[in-house]
Design an enzyme around this catalytic site. Structure first.
Site, PDB file in Angstrom:
ATOM      1  N   CYS A 162     -22.932 -12.912  17.243  1.00  9.82           N
ATOM      2  CA  CYS A 162     -23.900 -11.144  17.091  1.00  9.82           C
ATOM      3  C   CYS A 162     -22.629 -10.334  18.363  1.00  9.82           C
ATOM      4  CB  CYS A 162     -24.855 -12.638  18.368  1.00  9.82           C
ATOM      5  SG  CYS A 162     -25.980 -11.002  18.876  1.00  9.82           S
ATOM      6  N   LYS A 209     -35.517 -21.092  17.791  1.00  6.22           N
ATOM      7  CA  LYS A 209     -35.899 -20.726  19.025  1.00  6.22           C
ATOM      8  C   LYS A 209     -37.227 -21.183  20.227  1.00  6.22           C
ATOM      9  CE  LYS A 209     -35.437 -16.146  17.507  1.00  6.22           C
ATOM     10  NZ  LYS A 209     -35.795 -15.070  16.723  1.00  6.22           N
ATOM     11  N   VAL A 212     -30.563 -12.157  20.770  1.00  4.54           N
ATOM     12  CA  VAL A 212     -29.851 -12.324  22.046  1.00  4.54           C
ATOM     13  C   VAL A 212     -29.070 -10.919  21.819  1.00  4.54           C
ATOM     14  CG1 VAL A 212     -29.386 -14.935  22.051  1.00  4.54           C
ATOM     15  CG2 VAL A 212     -28.602 -12.934  20.180  1.00  4.54           C
ATOM     16  N   GLU A 234     -31.945  -6.333  25.968  1.00  4.17           N
ATOM     17  CA  GLU A 234     -30.800  -5.548  24.760  1.00  4.17           C
ATOM     18  C   GLU A 234     -30.086  -4.907  25.102  1.00  4.17           C
ATOM     19  OE1 GLU A 234     -31.867  -3.585  22.713  1.00  4.17           O
ATOM     20  OE2 GLU A 234     -33.195  -4.412  21.896  1.00  4.17           O
ATOM     21  N   SER A 235     -28.689  -5.420  24.533  1.00  2.26           N
ATOM     22  CA  SER A 235     -27.252  -5.132  24.700  1.00  2.26           C
ATOM     23  C   SER A 235     -26.788  -4.477  25.321  1.00  2.26           C
ATOM     24  CB  SER A 235     -26.287  -5.587  23.591  1.00  2.26           C
ATOM     25  OG  SER A 235     -26.991  -4.046  22.300  1.00  2.26           O
TER      26      SER A 235
HETATM   27  N1  LIG Z   1     -30.993  -4.076  20.208  1.00  2.87           N
HETATM   28  C1  LIG Z   1     -30.610  -5.142  20.256  1.00  2.87           C
HETATM   29  C2  LIG Z   1     -30.188  -6.130  19.080  1.00  2.87           C
HETATM   30  C3  LIG Z   1     -29.720  -7.859  19.171  1.00  2.87           C
HETATM   31  C4  LIG Z   1     -29.744  -8.677  17.826  1.00  2.87           C
HETATM   32  O1  LIG Z   1     -30.589  -7.994  16.801  1.00  2.87           O
HETATM   33  N2  LIG Z   1     -29.519  -9.844  17.770  1.00  2.87           N
HETATM   34  C5  LIG Z   1     -29.817 -10.469  16.829  1.00  2.87           C
HETATM   35  C6  LIG Z   1     -28.471 -11.794  16.858  1.00  2.87           C
HETATM   36  S1  LIG Z   1     -27.792 -10.658  16.112  1.00  2.87           S
HETATM   37  C7  LIG Z   1     -30.620 -11.673  17.333  1.00  2.87           C
HETATM   38  O2  LIG Z   1     -31.066 -11.707  18.501  1.00  2.87           O
HETATM   39  N3  LIG Z   1     -31.638 -11.621  16.410  1.00  2.87           N
HETATM   40  C8  LIG Z   1     -33.174 -12.702  16.763  1.00  2.87           C
HETATM   41  C9  LIG Z   1     -33.071 -13.369  15.328  1.00  2.87           C
HETATM   42  O3  LIG Z   1     -32.364 -13.042  14.179  1.00  2.87           O
HETATM   43  O4  LIG Z   1     -34.528 -14.430  14.943  1.00  2.87           O
HETATM   44  C10 LIG Z   1     -29.788  -5.225  20.813  1.00  2.87           C
HETATM   45  O5  LIG Z   1     -28.893  -4.522  21.530  1.00  2.87           O
HETATM   46  O6  LIG Z   1     -29.925  -6.436  22.309  1.00  2.87           O
END
Ligand SMILES: N[C@@H](CCC(=O)N[C@@H](CS)C(=O)NCC(=O)O)C(=O)O
Length: 265
Positions: free
Chosen positions: A29, A56, A69, A81-82
């Protein structure tokens, strides 16, 4: 940071001794990598928990209603939120400082990673999802690479942070680490002669210790995104498997005592 077999420690599980925070992450990620880069650059000892996003648990949504994440657990609270998590880490662990001191310089750093987040990242994923060198989508991503190259040109510095690697560089980097993967999938490549500043920045970033620490195996990266494109991602890719000795039962039928079959040594 140490990790072994994936073990989904809930927030109720105390931090292993010597760790000051926990980060819920996933190996490939790029968003979680933003936070891992800050953790690595600051030398924070963190309990790294890789979440299988296909499975999850309910409590994960209590930590982050989006179910994404990264999530950083620290001081009895948690942050998601990263960009927010990375800024939190910068404030909670000020040494070494990664953000510029002067407000105007800091605002410019934000402009750089904001552009990449708002325009560059969606263009990156659109092309990746297409899965081939679609001319329009290729051009869209290239235009955003050009914007990043121009930022560096105007700044006249090797890094978005200035003379050294800093906060904005780490916020932008994860997608550039994935450019070789994007090339494998779509043939997209940043032309060095056209965008020498961004190409030089990539070279310099690879020399950074935190970047090296937070990097992921490039072959597995491509493997992961090929599956991701088809809608069947394996979020445990790269996990070290438990130390199980595989049974070899061929030619042993009838020779083995059935009670020994499940034994693992
Ligand atoms: N806007 C969020 C995006 C985070 C994101 O998209 N993470 C993905 C993994 S790279 C995730 O956890 N997705 C949940 C899923 O696929 O169920 C951030 O900046 O943290």
């Amino acid at each position: 940071m140490s990790e072994s077999v994936d073990e989904l420690r809930s927030p109720n599980v105390p931090l292993p001794s010597g760790n000051v925070l926990r980060i819920y992450s996933m190996r490939t990620c790029p968003y979680a990598q933003r936070a891992r880069l800050i953790i690595a650059a600051k030398g924070i000892s963190a309990d790294l928990v890789n979440v299988d996003l296909n499975k999850k648990p309910d409590w994960f949504f209590d930590l982050n209603p989006y179910g994404e994440v990264p999530v950083v657990l620290h001081n009895g609270g948690h942050v998601y939120e990263s960009l927010i998590a990375a800024e939190y880490l910068e404030e909670a662990f000020p040494d070494p400082p990664l953000f510029a001191k002067e407000a105007l310089v800091r605002a410019n750093e934000r402009i750089y990673f904001n552009h990449w987040t708002k325009k560059g990242i969606p263009a990156f994923y659109s092309l990746l999802k297409a899965g081939y060198n679609d001319p329009e989508l290729t051009q869209r991503l290239m235009q955003n690479v050009e914007v990043m190259d121009n930022f560096l040109k105007t700044l006249g510095k090797p890094f978005f942070h200035g003379d050294t690697v800093g906060f904005s560089d780490y916020m932008i980097w994860p997608w550039f680490e994935r450019m070789p993967m994007l090339k494998d999938v779509t043939e997209f490549e940043i032309p060095r002669d056209k965008y020498p500043r961004i190409a030089g920045w990539v070279d310099l970033m690879w020399k950074d210790e935190a970047v090296q620490k937070a990097a992921f195996d490039p072959k597995l990266m491509t493997e992961h995104y090929i599956k991701y494109r088809t809608g069947r991602p394996d979020f445990t890719i790269g996990a070290k498997k438990p130390n199980v000795v595989e049974e070899r039962l061929e030619n042993l039928d009838g020779l083995r005592d059935p009670t020994t079959r499940d034994r693992q040594t």
